[in-house]
Design an enzyme around this catalytic site. Sequence first.
Site, short mmCIF file in Angstrom:
data_model
loop_
_atom_site.label_atom_id
_atom_site.label_comp_id
_atom_site.label_asym_id
_atom_site.label_seq_id
_atom_site.Cartn_x
_atom_site.Cartn_y
_atom_site.Cartn_z
N CYS A 77 0.83 -1.21 0.00
CA CYS A 77 0.00 0.00 0.00
C CYS A 77 0.86 1.26 0.00
CB CYS A 77 -0.91 -0.01 1.23
SG CYS A 77 -1.95 1.43 1.37
N CYS A 163 -8.45 -0.36 6.87
CA CYS A 163 -7.20 0.40 6.98
C CYS A 163 -6.88 0.66 8.45
CB CYS A 163 -7.33 1.72 6.24
SG CYS A 163 -6.01 2.88 6.59
N GLN A 286 -7.84 19.33 9.45
CA GLN A 286 -6.69 18.51 9.85
C GLN A 286 -7.14 17.05 10.04
OE1 GLN A 286 -3.53 19.32 10.23
NE2 GLN A 286 -3.59 21.54 10.16
N TYR A 315 -1.63 31.63 5.94
CA TYR A 315 -1.96 30.27 5.47
C TYR A 315 -2.94 29.65 6.47
CZ TYR A 315 2.60 31.08 3.21
OH TYR A 315 3.66 31.61 2.54
N GLU A 336 -5.65 33.44 3.69
CA GLU A 336 -5.70 32.12 3.06
C GLU A 336 -6.07 32.29 1.59
OE1 GLU A 336 -5.41 28.66 3.62
OE2 GLU A 336 -6.29 28.48 1.62
N CYS A 434 5.10 21.60 7.63
CA CYS A 434 4.94 20.17 7.33
C CYS A 434 6.12 19.67 6.50
CB CYS A 434 3.62 19.90 6.63
SG CYS A 434 3.38 20.92 5.18
#
Length: 480
Positions: A77, A163, A286, A315, A336, A434
């Site tokens: 996967c 999953c 999120q 952002y 944004e 991130c």
Amino acid sequence: MQKNDMAVIEITDIGVGGEGIGKIDGYTLFVKDAVIGDRAEVKVIKAKKNYGYARLMKVIEPSPYRVEPRCRFARQCGGCQIQAMSYDRQLVFKEQKVRGDLERIGGFAPELIDRVMEPIVGMEDPFGYRNKAQFPFGTDKEGNPVTGFYAGRTHDIIANTDCALGAPVNQDILETILAFMRKYNIPAYDEKTGKGLIRHVLIRYGFTTNEIMVCLVVNGNTIPHVRELTDDLVRIPGMTSITMSVNTKRTNVIMGDMYEVLWGQGYITDYIGEIRYQISPLSFYQVNPAQTEKLYSLALEYADLKGGETVWDLYCGIGTISLFLAQKAGQVYGVEIVPQAIDDARKNARINGIENAEFFVGKAEEVLPEYYERRQMDGADRNEQKQMDVEPDRLKRTAHADVIVVDPPRKGCDAALLETIVKMAPEKVVYVSCDPATLARDLKILCENGYELKRVRAVDQFPMTVHVETICKLTRNFTL
Ligand code: SAH
């Protein structure tokens, strides 16, 4: 080394994609699915001059960090890259990744990193954490509908309704949809021909409210016998919203532009801390709410608000961080690029009774500099008028920020934005990232322009994957 060569190697490092790395006489091999500490037999599948890629054939001596993956499809996967690595070792890997980028790309001294870096925030139970899943539908060789996940780097569906990262309720929902498709011969969409109906299902689960959303993405305007499907789905406890999104385009984009309600309402509700969010099928939200709450609490702690501050949240998405900070700030401004996200942000402010948050649509690197330039000009005018008795209140209204928060996508902040941040000279900058590589690049720029790195902490938002989220606090070390 040449293609098809077999070799036995020790895996001594981990690559950015989670793959194992080993060396044979100075020649580096990248081995997907090998765990650091493994001694393994591998087969070279691609050989370049100084490095190559190999397939893991057999683990000869397993690493002490190797564990049995919870999901039996973990290796094929594309979703999880490091499920075979113990969770403790995953956390060490992520912390080292942040540290390494700060050193190499950011140019920060190891002693400084030792001083500012706090222990990574992991999860107690690193499975079943995702509140959102999008499952593609397809047809197997026998002609039966299947759903699951794409195999790594392909669009081949591995049939799996269970999953390990998703909410347990997903399985019940998926099996219900598959049974309905079998019963009424409703065909899954086929990417190659553009025919068939059911493309994807989006499932969202509010961990704090137990509310469930199901959105079927279809290649057509109606689903035959749809009442029967909704009747079956509403038997699942917590079902709150069943919608359909039409997407007849031949693209990789999953959702259509709109959605219609088939049963219940068009959204579910979830809380992060005290703040309530309404989430529709098209909203960004999120995916790991437990860790998000920890991350935003750190943002609040790093911002260290006393009550009257002006805060910019760049952002801002649907205003998640903005609303969190508005609880403690004087005024928050969010920026944004996606207009629908700003609609959600304004709505979320309203349903929480938050009146000190204002939102702007646009690029952070355009909105903030324009705002700054305009205010500077106004300020200059006002200075001239100062002698002429202008209300003192208005004189104070230059482009001011006490705290600027940024949470950019992986490419990091635009140089024009960093320049404006430095000009506005907020006392504190909180950087949520991130991608540690672009984070390190941007921190370097801020630190070359009068900021000092005070605190850094990685937060594991995505256990079992190689992704890592980082939050940092910088303070201004010059006086205005
Ligand atoms: N802070 C939010 C969202 C972070 S994700 C949260 O925690 O939920 C990054 C966001 O930046 C996305 O919503 C994306 O649409 C937005 N974005 C991307 N490029 C941008 C830009 N140049 N200016 C402003 N926003 C941007």
